[in-house]
Design an enzyme around this catalytic site. Structure first.
Site, PDB file in Angstrom:
ATOM      1  N   LYS A   1      65.018  45.205  32.790  1.00 52.94           N
ATOM      2  CA  LYS A   1      64.929  45.434  31.368  1.00 52.94           C
ATOM      3  C   LYS A   1      66.300  45.456  30.699  1.00 52.94           C
ATOM      4  CE  LYS A   1      61.049  48.637  32.058  1.00 52.94           C
ATOM      5  NZ  LYS A   1      61.129  49.526  33.246  1.00 52.94           N
ATOM      6  N   GLY A   2      67.336  45.688  31.494  1.00 52.63           N
ATOM      7  CA  GLY A   2      68.652  45.983  30.932  1.00 52.63           C
ATOM      8  C   GLY A   2      69.261  44.910  30.047  1.00 52.63           C
TER       9      GLY A   2
ATOM     10  N   ASP B   1      77.193  44.522  39.418  1.00 50.87           N
ATOM     11  CA  ASP B   1      77.846  45.607  40.146  1.00 50.87           C
ATOM     12  C   ASP B   1      78.112  45.125  41.581  1.00 50.87           C
ATOM     13  OD1 ASP B   1      78.669  48.021  41.210  1.00 50.87           O
ATOM     14  OD2 ASP B   1      76.946  49.173  40.567  1.00 50.87           O
TER      15      ASP B   1
ATOM     16  N   ASP C   1      70.701  52.111  31.704  1.00 54.21           N
ATOM     17  CA  ASP C   1      69.955  53.366  31.668  1.00 54.21           C
ATOM     18  C   ASP C   1      70.485  54.390  32.652  1.00 54.21           C
ATOM     19  OD1 ASP C   1      68.912  51.792  33.963  1.00 54.21           O
ATOM     20  OD2 ASP C   1      67.510  53.469  34.161  1.00 54.21           O
TER      21      ASP C   1
HETATM   22  C1  PRP Z   1      70.690  46.524  37.159  1.00 51.04           C
HETATM   23  C2  PRP Z   1      71.247  45.345  36.390  1.00 51.04           C
HETATM   24  C3  PRP Z   1      71.233  44.243  37.411  1.00 51.04           C
HETATM   25  C4  PRP Z   1      71.511  44.971  38.699  1.00 51.04           C
HETATM   26  C5  PRP Z   1      72.961  44.832  39.015  1.00 51.04           C
HETATM   27  O1  PRP Z   1      69.302  46.449  37.132  1.00 51.04           O
HETATM   28  O2  PRP Z   1      70.455  45.035  35.272  1.00 51.04           O
HETATM   29  O3  PRP Z   1      69.987  43.595  37.478  1.00 51.04           O
HETATM   30  O4  PRP Z   1      71.197  46.358  38.487  1.00 51.04           O
HETATM   31  O5  PRP Z   1      73.266  45.529  40.183  1.00 51.04           O
HETATM   32  P1  PRP Z   1      73.842  44.803  41.475  1.00 51.04           P
HETATM   33  O6  PRP Z   1      74.948  43.887  41.033  1.00 51.04           O
HETATM   34  O7  PRP Z   1      74.353  45.948  42.318  1.00 51.04           O
HETATM   35  O8  PRP Z   1      72.719  44.057  42.147  1.00 51.04           O
HETATM   36  P2  PRP Z   1      68.321  47.630  37.517  1.00 51.04           P
HETATM   37  O9  PRP Z   1      67.780  47.388  38.901  1.00 51.04           O
HETATM   38  O10 PRP Z   1      68.981  48.943  37.274  1.00 51.04           O
HETATM   39  O11 PRP Z   1      67.117  47.377  36.499  1.00 51.04           O
HETATM   40  P3  PRP Z   1      67.095  47.469  34.901  1.00 51.04           P
HETATM   41  O12 PRP Z   1      67.671  46.196  34.350  1.00 51.04           O
HETATM   42  O13 PRP Z   1      65.644  47.607  34.584  1.00 51.04           O
HETATM   43  O14 PRP Z   1      67.918  48.670  34.499  1.00 51.04           O
END
Ligand code: PRP
Length: 190
Positions: free
Chosen positions: A56-57, A117, A173
């Site tokens: 969703k981010g 990340d 979030d």
């Molecule tokens: C977050 C972000 C990326 C991922 C990045 O998503 O939106 O998809 O983490 O992290 P990484 O580089 O360590 O793989 P999240 O799983 O928190 O879902 P969200 O978008 O719903 O917050």
């Protein structure tokens, strides 16, 4: 572009108790979206673009970016993925919760994310979309946290580089909250 701490320029939200100092303002984000949107416009001049938001981010950043891409053939799609694992860190296993609606064979795909990340999610998605015969796959992320990297992954378009801190807002979030903040803020630790 490096992150800088700015004073809160507008007070559109209450002072949520867990939300700390503003790191990146809405004005800075909008300005960066204009610059990056112009670059994407230039790269895919005269071609199709499928902009794929990762739920969703990515939502607030995607809304900014699409308005800055001058391309008659732009279409939007969405994916949702989740990482297996305990705690807040990715385990390396990514699961597709919602797949693309459109066929991307021979098309240019621009993935929109809020943050890179560890790089595990994007590395997986890049491979997945390439396997589905996309012509080109680009990554456009609002934030890049290079200190978190576990795999060799570089985004093509980066809004801001951020340090190793827990941040929220503009799609990011904490326990599903604070995504609606119109700026990026530090989360208070206590
Ligand atoms: C977050 C972000 C990326 C991922 C990045 O998503 O939106 O998809 O983490 O992290 P990484 O580089 O360590 O793989 P999240 O799983 O928190 O879902 P969200 O978008 O719903 O917050």
């Amino acid at each position: 572009m490096k992150w800088t701490i700015k004073e809160r320029t507008t007070k559109k939200m209450s002072e949520f108790k867990a939300v700390g100092e503003v790191m990146i303002t809405e004005e800075q984000i909008r300005a960066r979206a204009k610059e990056i949107g112009a670059q994407i416009t230039e790269e895919f001049k005269g071609e199709d673009i499928i902009v794929v938001g990762i739920l969703k981010g990515a939502l607030p950043w995607m809304a900014d970016i699409i308005k800055c891409i001058d391309n008659e053939n732009l279409i939007m799609d969405f994916m949702m993925v989740s990482s297996y694992g305990s705690g807040t860190k990715s385990s390396g296993q990514v699961r597709i919760v919602k797949d693309l609606d459109f066929v991307i064979d021979g098309k240019n795909v621009v993935i929109i994310e809020d943050i890179v990340d560890s790089g595990i999610t994007l590395n997986y998605l890049k491979g997945y979309l390439a396997q589905r015969n996309a012509k080109a796959v680009r990554i456009c992320t609002l934030l890049d946290k290079p200190t978190g990297r576990k795999v060799d992954l570089e985004a093509d378009y980066v809004g801001f580089e951020v340090p190793d801190a827990f941040i929220v807002g503009y799609g990011l979030d904490f326990d599903q909250r604070y995504r609606q903040l119109p700026y990026i803020s530090f989360l208070k630790q206590d």
